[in-house]
Write an enzyme that holds these catalytic residues in place. Structure first.
Site, PDB file in Angstrom:
ATOM      1  CG  ASP A  24      -1.845  -1.202   1.277  1.00 50.14           C
ATOM      2  OD1 ASP A  24      -2.331  -1.608   0.206  1.00 50.14           O
ATOM      3  OD2 ASP A  24      -2.060  -1.744   2.371  1.00 50.14           O
ATOM      4  CD  GLU A 179      -9.172  -2.248  -1.791  1.00 43.16           C
ATOM      5  OE1 GLU A 179      -9.918  -2.503  -0.828  1.00 43.16           O
ATOM      6  OE2 GLU A 179      -8.313  -3.052  -2.211  1.00 43.16           O
TER       7      GLU A 179
HETATM    8  C1  6LW Z   1      -5.742  -2.025   1.907  1.00 45.93           C
HETATM    9  C2  6LW Z   1      -6.449  -2.080   0.643  1.00 45.93           C
HETATM   10  C3  6LW Z   1      -5.715  -3.158   0.056  1.00 45.93           C
HETATM   11  O1  6LW Z   1      -6.219  -1.164   2.852  1.00 45.93           O
HETATM   12  O2  6LW Z   1      -5.584  -4.111   1.002  1.00 45.93           O
HETATM   13  O3  6LW Z   1      -4.401  -3.842  -1.676  1.00 45.93           O
HETATM   14  C4  6LW Z   1      -5.844  -3.490   2.226  1.00 45.93           C
HETATM   15  N1  6LW Z   1      -5.173  -3.043  -1.057  1.00 45.93           N
HETATM   16  O4  6LW Z   1      -6.362  -0.944  -0.124  1.00 45.93           O
HETATM   17  C5  6LW Z   1      -4.835  -3.902   3.222  1.00 45.93           C
HETATM   18  O5  6LW Z   1      -3.536  -3.697   2.695  1.00 45.93           O
END
Ligand code: 6LW
Length: 510
Positions: A24, A179
């Site tokens: 991240d 996300e």
């Molecule tokens: C993070 C989300 C994700 O918050 O996995 O790969 C979660 N992305 O964006 C935990 O790393």
């Protein structure tokens, strides 16, 4: 002439730029310095902070969350604790915003000196994960993804007060888990970069834009702009590309940092999600294009910013200067009384909390960053009672680790033991009596398929066994982290006063 020009400008670099469990990534520029942060889950301190002058060579300069008042990790594991952070620099202040999934949710901390301490947490009202900040005209906007939709609101970053209602602005192109949102402004457009598909093989980066910050956002017809879940990426050793952030370089070049992982046979991965770098250009319709075709490579044969190497980590870490460098990590909130520097050693006081518990055993770890590596530690177990132990663990999660340790026996002799913990299974693979008193060196080697365990007594190496890497992979053990190598000490009873003195930690990766 053509060739010598190539060499000057197309220096190239190797991905990942930050190997091992560094997921991240988020990046910002302050002057001609770049700063980058990663998520940290159940580990303390939280949110590793890196510095670079060229986006390729990174040095960890600290961690953003260094105090229990900022970081309550009680009960956290590799699927909770601190999720994705964002770092931004605005008018002399650095902001780091993230989510404590095991705590009170979204918060930010700030500082004027990123190498120093960061503020107490400023708690935020808008929910969801992966919060990010955007500053413009004296206003501070927050985006995150409550209920699986990217929401925008205005906040006061010093008090955390939400100043406008949360507004749904985009939920991507239909992929699961929209996300990791970030907003940027360029040439009159607001760009909203997000991730879709989940953090596994379907991971993708998509982008939308609007003339107004709160929308309407319209997706790029060429989405996704980065993914390996496509024909061009299907045989790539790098998979799971996603969770990205953009930054403009000091020379006007544009770059993306993202996470991805290097796969082992069977599409497993043990090293965690790592930080990768890719060049970005803007096409004639003002959409970003990532590394030409939206895939990335291990060998990036592209022009870079002028490269500036950073201090290499030492292969042998000693403890004479009485401090641990910032890459060392404890589980949850450590009781610092159990950690001491004594006579040039790192002294770990044993407690009855075992590595199998979702608590904070006496344990301190560095990341495994290479498939091929050699690690070793020299330790002496002292004042021990029957079944007290100390050693080194190849640790993925409280239920998934391979432990190599010295154990005190009932007859006061000592043995070196190799034990595997895999879910419901706990298995002692081998134990060998130790003949000498004093320090023993414990040795671990790995390649892409196996860990090899042994020990060295009086200069003679003894093999103990080998075990598959894949059972510690994210695909098998679960969670969002990667394998770490932890020095630890555990007692069999509360009465025990056992401790272990560790003389060094060696780590050599290829
Ligand atoms: C993070 C989300 C994700 O918050 O996995 O790969 C979660 N992305 O964006 C935990 O790393």
């Amino acid at each position: 002439l053509a060739c010598s020009l190539c060499e000057t400008f197309a220096q190239g670099y190797k991905n990942p730029v930050i190997p091992g469990f560094h997921p991240d990534p988020s990046v910002c520029k302050a002057g001609d310095d770049y700063y980058l942060v990663n998520s940290s889950f159940q580990y303390f301190p939280g949110v590793p902070l890196f510095h670079s002058k060229d986006l390729v060579n990174w040095e960890q300069i600290g961690n953003c969350l260094t105090r229990e008042s900022q970081l309550n990790l009680k009960g956290a594991n590799g699927g909770s604790g601190i999720f994705a952070p964002t770092i931004r620099y605005h008018e002399g202040v650095f902001y780091m915003i993230t989510t404590n999934v095991s705590g009170k949710g979204n918060f930010l901390v700030h500082t004027t000196d990123p190498k120093g301490e960061w503020s107490e947490p400023v708690w935020l009202e808008q929910g969801g994960i992966d919060p990010s900040l955007y500053f413009e005209n004296g206003k501070c906007y927050m985006v995150s993804n409550p209920d699986g939709y990217i929401n925008l609101c205005e906040i006061d970053p010093m008090t955390g007060k939400q100043l406008t209602p949360s507004k749904k602005i985009w939920n991507g192109t239909g992929g699961r888990y929209p996300e990791g949102p970030h907003i940027y402004k360029k040439d009159g457009w607001y760009y909203l970069l997000i991730s879709e598909g989940g953090t596994e093989v379907a991971h993708s980066i998509t982008i939308a834009r609007s003339r107004y910050i709160d929308g309407p956002y319209v997706g790029n017809p060429a989405n996704p702009i980065l993914t390996h879940a496509c024909q061009a990426g299907e045989t790539n050793p790098i998979q799971g590309t996603g969770h990205a952030d953009l930054v403009e370089g000091t020379d006007g070049s544009w770059w993306m940092v993202c996470l991805a992982y290097r796969i082992m046979p069977g599409f497993h991965h043990t090293l965690g999600r790592e930080t990768y770098l890719a060049p970005v250009r803007w096409d004639k319709d003002a959409w970003p294009v990532v590394n030409g075709n939206g895939t990335i490579q291990l060998d990036m044969n592209v022009p870079t910013l002028p490269l500036q190497t950073v201090k290499q980590k030492p292969e042998t870490i000693t403890f004479e200067n009485k401090q641990l460098s910032p890459e060392w990590m404890y589980l949850q909130n450590p009781d610092m009384q159990n950690y001491e520097f004594k006579n040039g050693n790192l002294r770990l006081k044993a407690t009855p909390v075992s590595l199998n518990e979702q608590k904070s055993p006496t344990f301190v770890a560095i990341r495994q960053e290479h498939f091929n590596m050699e690690a070793a530690t020299s330790l002496e177990l002292k004042d021990a009672q029957a079944n007290d132990e100390a050693g080194i663990s190849v640790y993925m999660e409280y239920h998934s680790h391979y432990d190599l340790f010295v154990r005190q026996n009932k007859d006061k002799s000592r043995s070196v033991v190799l034990r595997y913990k895999l879910g419901e299974l706990e298995h002692i693979e081998k134990e060998m009596p130790l003949n000498s008193k004093g320090n023993i060196e414990l040795n671990i080697k790995s390649d892409i398929n196996f860990y090899y365990f042994g020990y060295t007594e009086n200069g003679i190496y003894h093999e103990l066994g080998k075990m598959n890497t894949r059972y510690l992979s994210s695909e098998t053990a679960g969670g969002f982290t990667g394998v770490v190598l932890g020095l630890y000490s555990v007692s069999a009873s509360t009465q025990s006063k056992a401790y272990a003195d560790f003389r060094y930690m060696k780590y050599k990766g290829e």
